[in-house]
Write a protein that holds these residues in place. Structure first.
Motif, PDB file in Angstrom:
ATOM      1  N   GLU A 403      12.396 -48.244   6.833  1.00  0.00           N
ATOM      2  CA  GLU A 403      12.698 -49.212   7.891  1.00  0.00           C
ATOM      3  C   GLU A 403      14.007 -49.938   7.558  1.00  0.00           C
ATOM      4  N   PRO A 404      14.811 -50.240   8.577  1.00  0.00           N
ATOM      5  CA  PRO A 404      14.616 -49.976  10.006  1.00  0.00           C
ATOM      6  C   PRO A 404      15.433 -48.786  10.503  1.00  0.00           C
ATOM      7  N   TRP A 405      15.766 -47.847   9.616  1.00  0.00           N
ATOM      8  CA  TRP A 405      16.626 -46.733  10.004  1.00  0.00           C
ATOM      9  C   TRP A 405      15.980 -45.859  11.080  1.00  0.00           C
ATOM     10  N   LEU A 406      16.778 -45.463  12.064  1.00  0.00           N
ATOM     11  CA  LEU A 406      16.434 -44.410  12.999  1.00  0.00           C
ATOM     12  C   LEU A 406      17.195 -43.159  12.590  1.00  0.00           C
ATOM     13  N   SER A 407      16.656 -42.003  12.916  1.00  0.00           N
ATOM     14  CA  SER A 407      17.241 -40.763  12.445  1.00  0.00           C
ATOM     15  C   SER A 407      18.682 -40.580  12.919  1.00  0.00           C
ATOM     16  N   GLY A 408      18.909 -40.794  14.226  1.00  0.00           N
ATOM     17  CA  GLY A 408      20.255 -40.613  14.752  1.00  0.00           C
ATOM     18  C   GLY A 408      21.240 -41.618  14.204  1.00  0.00           C
ATOM     19  N   THR A 409      20.799 -42.863  14.029  1.00  0.00           N
ATOM     20  CA  THR A 409      21.675 -43.892  13.488  1.00  0.00           C
ATOM     21  C   THR A 409      22.033 -43.592  12.045  1.00  0.00           C
ATOM     22  N   PHE A 410      21.069 -43.094  11.287  1.00  0.00           N
ATOM     23  CA  PHE A 410      21.342 -42.744   9.893  1.00  0.00           C
ATOM     24  C   PHE A 410      22.340 -41.588   9.818  1.00  0.00           C
ATOM     25  N   LYS A 411      22.201 -40.629  10.713  1.00  0.00           N
ATOM     26  CA  LYS A 411      23.160 -39.519  10.754  1.00  0.00           C
ATOM     27  C   LYS A 411      24.566 -40.042  11.011  1.00  0.00           C
ATOM     28  N   ASN A 412      24.707 -40.969  11.964  1.00  0.00           N
ATOM     29  CA  ASN A 412      26.021 -41.519  12.267  1.00  0.00           C
ATOM     30  C   ASN A 412      26.590 -42.296  11.079  1.00  0.00           C
ATOM     31  N   ALA A 413      25.724 -43.048  10.398  1.00  0.00           N
ATOM     32  CA  ALA A 413      26.177 -43.811   9.239  1.00  0.00           C
ATOM     33  C   ALA A 413      26.654 -42.883   8.126  1.00  0.00           C
ATOM     34  N   ALA A 414      25.915 -41.807   7.899  1.00  0.00           N
ATOM     35  CA  ALA A 414      26.319 -40.843   6.875  1.00  0.00           C
ATOM     36  C   ALA A 414      27.650 -40.199   7.243  1.00  0.00           C
ATOM     37  N   PHE A 415      27.833 -39.894   8.526  1.00  0.00           N
ATOM     38  CA  PHE A 415      29.099 -39.305   8.968  1.00  0.00           C
ATOM     39  C   PHE A 415      30.266 -40.239   8.651  1.00  0.00           C
ATOM     40  N   GLU A 416      30.092 -41.496   8.972  1.00  0.00           N
ATOM     41  CA  GLU A 416      31.168 -42.453   8.718  1.00  0.00           C
ATOM     42  C   GLU A 416      31.492 -42.574   7.239  1.00  0.00           C
ATOM     43  N   GLN A 417      30.508 -42.278   6.404  1.00  0.00           N
ATOM     44  CA  GLN A 417      30.731 -42.336   4.956  1.00  0.00           C
ATOM     45  C   GLN A 417      31.129 -40.969   4.387  1.00  0.00           C
ATOM     46  N   GLY A 418      31.348 -39.991   5.274  1.00  0.00           N
ATOM     47  CA  GLY A 418      31.900 -38.723   4.817  1.00  0.00           C
ATOM     48  C   GLY A 418      30.919 -37.598   4.601  1.00  0.00           C
ATOM     49  N   VAL A 419      29.669 -37.739   5.087  1.00  0.00           N
ATOM     50  CA  VAL A 419      28.660 -36.703   4.870  1.00  0.00           C
ATOM     51  C   VAL A 419      28.024 -36.320   6.206  1.00  0.00           C
ATOM     52  N   LEU A 420      28.023 -35.022   6.511  1.00  0.00           N
ATOM     53  CA  LEU A 420      27.378 -34.521   7.714  1.00  0.00           C
ATOM     54  C   LEU A 420      25.956 -34.101   7.372  1.00  0.00           C
ATOM     55  N   ILE A 421      24.975 -34.664   8.068  1.00  0.00           N
ATOM     56  CA  ILE A 421      23.574 -34.303   7.883  1.00  0.00           C
ATOM     57  C   ILE A 421      22.972 -34.001   9.254  1.00  0.00           C
ATOM     58  N   ASP A 422      21.737 -33.538   9.269  1.00  0.00           N
ATOM     59  CA  ASP A 422      21.027 -33.265  10.521  1.00  0.00           C
ATOM     60  C   ASP A 422      19.961 -34.319  10.757  1.00  0.00           C
ATOM     61  N   ASP A 423      19.994 -34.946  11.941  1.00  0.00           N
ATOM     62  CA  ASP A 423      18.893 -35.828  12.302  1.00  0.00           C
ATOM     63  C   ASP A 423      17.753 -34.990  12.873  1.00  0.00           C
ATOM     64  N   GLU A 424      16.629 -35.631  13.118  1.00  0.00           N
ATOM     65  CA  GLU A 424      15.459 -34.869  13.552  1.00  0.00           C
ATOM     66  C   GLU A 424      15.634 -34.281  14.945  1.00  0.00           C
ATOM     67  N   ASP A 425      16.504 -34.883  15.773  1.00  0.00           N
ATOM     68  CA  ASP A 425      16.699 -34.350  17.119  1.00  0.00           C
ATOM     69  C   ASP A 425      17.281 -32.946  17.092  1.00  0.00           C
ATOM     70  N   GLU A 426      18.027 -32.602  16.047  1.00  0.00           N
ATOM     71  CA  GLU A 426      18.598 -31.270  15.945  1.00  0.00           C
ATOM     72  C   GLU A 426      17.510 -30.196  15.943  1.00  0.00           C
ATOM     73  N   PHE A 427      16.289 -30.559  15.538  1.00  0.00           N
ATOM     74  CA  PHE A 427      15.225 -29.569  15.362  1.00  0.00           C
ATOM     75  C   PHE A 427      14.150 -29.649  16.451  1.00  0.00           C
ATOM     76  N   LYS A 428      14.298 -30.526  17.413  1.00  0.00           N
ATOM     77  CA  LYS A 428      13.279 -30.661  18.442  1.00  0.00           C
ATOM     78  C   LYS A 428      13.417 -29.540  19.461  1.00  0.00           C
ATOM     79  N   ALA A 429      12.328 -28.803  19.642  1.00  0.00           N
ATOM     80  CA  ALA A 429      12.352 -27.633  20.507  1.00  0.00           C
ATOM     81  C   ALA A 429      12.242 -27.974  21.979  1.00  0.00           C
ATOM     82  N   GLY A 430      11.938 -29.211  22.303  1.00  0.00           N
ATOM     83  CA  GLY A 430      11.801 -29.633  23.689  1.00  0.00           C
ATOM     84  C   GLY A 430      11.572 -31.127  23.740  1.00  0.00           C
ATOM     85  N   ARG A 431      11.249 -31.614  24.906  1.00  0.00           N
ATOM     86  CA  ARG A 431      10.980 -33.043  25.056  1.00  0.00           C
ATOM     87  C   ARG A 431       9.667 -33.386  24.364  1.00  0.00           C
TER      88      ARG A 431
END
Length: 474
Positions: A403-431
């Motif tokens: 807490e309180p990280w959200l997956s997409g927000t954490f991905k964006n934060a990592a990007f800004e710090q120079g690391v590309l990662i995958d958030d959970e939305d990358e793996f969602k097969a549908g709604r």
């Protein structure tokens, strides 16, 4: 842009597609002028009541359509349209990144790529170079023409690579493919028809789900837990919605790393038989493990397509893969693979076969496993104290975000710090309303262990600092 709020209550497809379509409509209607800055992802997500990852995928899709430009850190803008044809202009100076789903195709030079699980560089180019030279010398005619024959060695290589835990395929049922993805799509194309339903776990290798929809099939979601697909929910789905096929990763599932126990594999096979559902068993990561559980194919050989390949164990650029088909589907899958890919290139098929049959693939896999485990040791040390799912030999981790990280927000934060990662939305097969608050960290792409350690240190700092230490991009 402060007062624009799109209506996503109507339209077809997942929310991110509906959002992208609405953006395009509003651009066409003049509600969004060229040069207009779209709301920050976090702000629009809050206003619409969706995840940041959903907005990110919509923006990425619009960049693919050529209507938006920008990247994390500098905002997202509406691009101008050329006079001819109404298409978006593409200035030579535009540096908007190309994306695949929520991933960048090419990481900026200063970014570390933790969003790939391809086999690490363990010197395999030496073996590959030698085999390519031999193929060129021995088969000049085949290299100059289209592939019109399938040597028995290509099937023999598939038998050797797919054999595991006492199971050995029949060579006459093997189809060489351009990797696992192409093999699965060929199986779906051959064994189902437009409108048929294909079952996927809520999080999985989602590019297959996107490909399934692209060719007119419907995606259906089945629940899973730490041991894989839940039999009771699979039974419910089969009884109520009648899927034609189910895509499963019983061993080292991507991204959750679950391993389905034998008893559950038997249950899934029995349910599939009762409801006449075909199965695809993706064993791409299973080839890296020492897990002794019998393959799902063992319990349902007459309805299971077993797929495997070289991308995670040997070299992703080789594009070597094989499908073991139920006997009456072999020719149909071979034809479907040709129709959907354009055909199997002789060079790649022969290279994959020689890598396996010469023993080079097994030797490279052994080095790959050693390198992965060395990097996993770095990860265990760097992320000590946090909830991380990891397995020996497997080149990624499934990280729970505090807490309180959200997956997409954490991905964006990592990007800004120079690391590309995958958030959970990358793996969602549908709604899906299922939320994991996790991210996947791939550790095989960086060239050196020092880079892995540096990326892990960034992740650790973000976890320790929490959201208070992160100022979301605008």
């Amino acid at each position: 842009m402060t007062n624009w709020l799109p209506d996503i209550g109507t339209g077809d497809g997942p929310i991110y597609v509906r959002l992208a379509d609405r953006i395009e409509q509003d651009i066409s209607a003049g509600l969004l002028a060229a040069g207009a800055r779209l709301p920050p992802q976090r702000d629009l997500a809050y206003d619409l009541g969706v995840t940041v990852g959903t907005v990110g995928r919509a923006y990425a899709l619009m960049r693919e359509r050529g209507l938006l430009s920008g990247e994390v850190g500098r905002g997202t803008y509406v691009r101008g349209r050329s006079v001819e044809g109404g298409r978006a202009s593409t200035p030579a100076s535009d540096e908007s990144p190309l994306t695949d789903g929520t991933r960048l195709y090419d990481a900026p030079a200063e970014k570390l790529r933790f969003d790939s699980t391809a086999a690490p560089d363990v010197g395999q180019s030496d073996e590959i170079r030698a085999l390519l030279g031999a193929i060129e010398r021995e088969h000049p005619a085949e290299l100059a023409s289209y592939t019109r024959r399938f040597p028995q060695t290509w099937s023999a290589a598939g038998v050797s690579w797919l054999a595991r835990n006492g199971f050995r395929p029949s060579p006459e049922c093997i189809v060489p493919t351009l990797g696992v993805h192409a093999g699965v799509m060929a199986a779906i194309s051959a064994a189902t028809a437009p409108g048929d339903g294909i079952a996927f776990e809520h999080v999985t290798y989602s590019q297959l789900a996107r490909g399934t929809r692209l060719i007119g099939r419907r995606t259906m979601l089945v629940a899973s837990d730490e041991e894989g697909v839940i039999p009771e929910d699979f039974e419910r789905l089969c009884a109520q919605r009648h899927p034609k096929m189910a895509f499963l990763m019983p061993t080292a599932q991507n991204p959750t790393l679950s391993i389905m126990p034998e008893a559950r594999r038997r249950q899934i096979a029995a349910i599939a038989a009762r409801h006449n559902v075909l199965l695809v068993e993706d064993d791409l990561y299973g080839a890296l493990t020492d897990d002794p559980t019998p393959l799902l194919t063992t319990f349902a050989p007459d309805r299971t397509f077993l797929v495997g390949g070289l991308s995670k164990s040997v070299a992703a650029g080789v594009r070597g893969g094989w499908v073991l088909c139920p006997p009456h589907f072999t020719d149909r899958v071979r034809i479907a693979h040709k129709m959907t890919t354009g055909g199997m290139p002789f060079m790649l098929a022969e290279l994959g076969a020689r890598l396996v049959l010469s023993g080079a693939a097994a030797a490279i896999r052994k080095r790959t496993i050693g390198e992965i485990n060395a990097r996993l040791a770095l990860a265990r040390e760097a992320l000590d104290g946090f909830d991380v799912v990891a397995r020996p030999n497997i080149p990624f981790l499934w990280l729970a975000l505090p807490e309180p990280w959200l997956s997409g927000t954490f991905k964006n934060a990592a990007f800004e710090q120079g690391v590309l990662i995958d958030d959970e939305d990358e793996f969602k097969a549908g709604r899906t309303e299922q939320v994991f608050h996790r991210a996947r960290l791939g550790i095989s792409a960086p060239r050196r262990r020092e880079e892995v350690a540096r990326g892990l240190a960034v992740i650790r700092d973000l976890l320790d600092g929490g959201r208070a230490g992160y100022d979301s991009f605008g």
